[in-house]
Design a protein around this motif. Structure first.
Motif, PDB file in Angstrom:
ATOM      1  N   MET A  12       5.294 -13.206  -5.456  1.00 28.67           N
ATOM      2  CA  MET A  12       6.538 -14.359  -4.919  1.00 28.67           C
ATOM      3  C   MET A  12       7.262 -12.737  -4.626  1.00 28.67           C
ATOM      4  O   MET A  12       8.183 -12.113  -3.804  1.00 28.67           O
ATOM      5  N   VAL A  13       7.130 -11.513  -6.041  1.00 32.55           N
ATOM      6  CA  VAL A  13       8.620 -10.770  -6.428  1.00 32.55           C
ATOM      7  C   VAL A  13       7.744  -9.576  -5.570  1.00 32.55           C
ATOM      8  O   VAL A  13       8.593  -8.293  -5.582  1.00 32.55           O
ATOM      9  N   GLU A  14       6.254  -9.242  -5.335  1.00 28.63           N
ATOM     10  CA  GLU A  14       5.998  -8.432  -4.375  1.00 28.63           C
ATOM     11  C   GLU A  14       6.642  -8.458  -3.224  1.00 28.63           C
ATOM     12  O   GLU A  14       7.063  -7.457  -2.550  1.00 28.63           O
ATOM     13  N   ARG A  15       6.998  -9.366  -2.354  1.00 26.72           N
ATOM     14  CA  ARG A  15       7.476  -9.592  -1.308  1.00 26.72           C
ATOM     15  C   ARG A  15       8.817  -9.820  -1.590  1.00 26.72           C
ATOM     16  O   ARG A  15       9.518 -10.044  -0.513  1.00 26.72           O
ATOM     17  N   ASP A  16       9.738  -9.668  -2.514  1.00 26.30           N
ATOM     18  CA  ASP A  16      11.095  -9.530  -2.797  1.00 26.30           C
ATOM     19  C   ASP A  16      12.236 -10.553  -2.466  1.00 26.30           C
ATOM     20  O   ASP A  16      13.100 -10.982  -1.962  1.00 26.30           O
ATOM     21  N   VAL A  17      10.818 -12.029  -3.300  1.00 25.17           N
ATOM     22  CA  VAL A  17      11.646 -13.555  -3.043  1.00 25.17           C
ATOM     23  C   VAL A  17      11.362 -13.662  -4.067  1.00 25.17           C
ATOM     24  O   VAL A  17      10.771 -14.063  -4.701  1.00 25.17           O
ATOM     25  N   GLU A  18      12.751 -13.857  -4.014  1.00 21.87           N
ATOM     26  CA  GLU A  18      13.036 -15.046  -6.249  1.00 21.87           C
ATOM     27  C   GLU A  18      12.767 -16.815  -5.538  1.00 21.87           C
ATOM     28  O   GLU A  18      13.631 -17.210  -4.948  1.00 21.87           O
ATOM     29  N   VAL A  19      12.234 -16.739  -6.316  1.00 23.86           N
ATOM     30  CA  VAL A  19      11.825 -18.506  -6.783  1.00 23.86           C
ATOM     31  C   VAL A  19      11.706 -18.725  -7.873  1.00 23.86           C
ATOM     32  O   VAL A  19      11.370 -18.392  -8.718  1.00 23.86           O
ATOM     33  N   ASP A  20      12.400 -20.285  -8.264  1.00 22.15           N
ATOM     34  CA  ASP A  20      12.545 -20.918  -9.185  1.00 22.15           C
ATOM     35  C   ASP A  20      11.831 -21.757  -9.794  1.00 22.15           C
ATOM     36  O   ASP A  20      10.894 -21.968  -9.021  1.00 22.15           O
ATOM     37  N   HIS A  21      11.375 -21.344 -11.094  1.00 26.05           N
ATOM     38  CA  HIS A  21      11.089 -22.053 -11.747  1.00 26.05           C
ATOM     39  C   HIS A  21      10.926 -24.502 -11.482  1.00 26.05           C
ATOM     40  O   HIS A  21       9.714 -24.222 -11.803  1.00 26.05           O
ATOM     41  N   THR A  22      11.845 -24.529 -10.787  1.00 26.98           N
ATOM     42  CA  THR A  22      11.724 -25.751 -10.209  1.00 26.98           C
ATOM     43  C   THR A  22      10.736 -26.165  -9.005  1.00 26.98           C
ATOM     44  O   THR A  22      10.889 -27.090  -8.810  1.00 26.98           O
ATOM     45  N   THR A  23      11.705 -24.961  -8.090  1.00 30.64           N
ATOM     46  CA  THR A  23      10.612 -24.983  -7.282  1.00 30.64           C
ATOM     47  C   THR A  23       9.608 -24.742  -6.746  1.00 30.64           C
ATOM     48  O   THR A  23       8.936 -25.441  -6.580  1.00 30.64           O
ATOM     49  N   VAL A  24       8.802 -24.234  -7.756  1.00 31.79           N
ATOM     50  CA  VAL A  24       7.498 -23.992  -7.978  1.00 31.79           C
ATOM     51  C   VAL A  24       6.470 -24.893  -8.965  1.00 31.79           C
ATOM     52  O   VAL A  24       5.617 -26.018  -8.331  1.00 31.79           O
TER      53      VAL A  24
END
Length: 125
Positions: free
Chosen positions: A1-13
């Motif tokens: 997700m970092v490669e696509r400049d999208v920040e994802v929180d651990h709770t989302t995962v």
């Protein structure tokens, strides 16, 4: 997700895992190879976060893993839960022979399952 400049929180995962794991499990289970009727069941302990946990493992004679279960206790209740999981799995058939290690909880559990669960072709020990 970092490669696509999208920040994802651990709770989302975590939410994705909770949502999509049952779907993936259901789709993958039907593709598992059916096992044969000769099983080997063993138990060992491992450390998880510096605490002892008991790992039960069942494989067939071809080396296919039937089930793994990690438990806090090494008693008949944990053994019964493990065997119920293995016997109720869609890719397993009722065993003809079960080879077990020296865990004292296995023998009475298998005998109880033979009588109460009315297994067709109860396994030899």
């Amino acid at each position: 997700m970092v490669e696509r400049d999208v920040e994802v929180d651990h709770t989302t995962v975590y939410g994705w895992v909770q949502t999509y794991s049952p779907v993936l499990d259901k789709r993958c289970r039907r593709d598992l190879r059916h096992t044969n009727d000769s099983w080997q069941v063993c138990e060992t302990y491992i450390k998880v976060k510096k605490r002892d946990r008991y790992l039960d493992r069942a494989v067939d004679s071809a080396g296919n893993a039937l089930n793994l279960m990690l438990s806090k206790t090494r008693d008949a209740e944990a053994a019964q839960r493990f065997f119920r999981q293995v016997l109720n799995a869609t890719h397993t058939i009722n065993p003809r022979v079960i080879t077990v290690d020296k865990n004292a909880a296995y023998l009475p559990t298998i005998k109880a399952l033979k009588t109460h669960e009315s297994l067709s072709n109860p396994p030899k020990l």
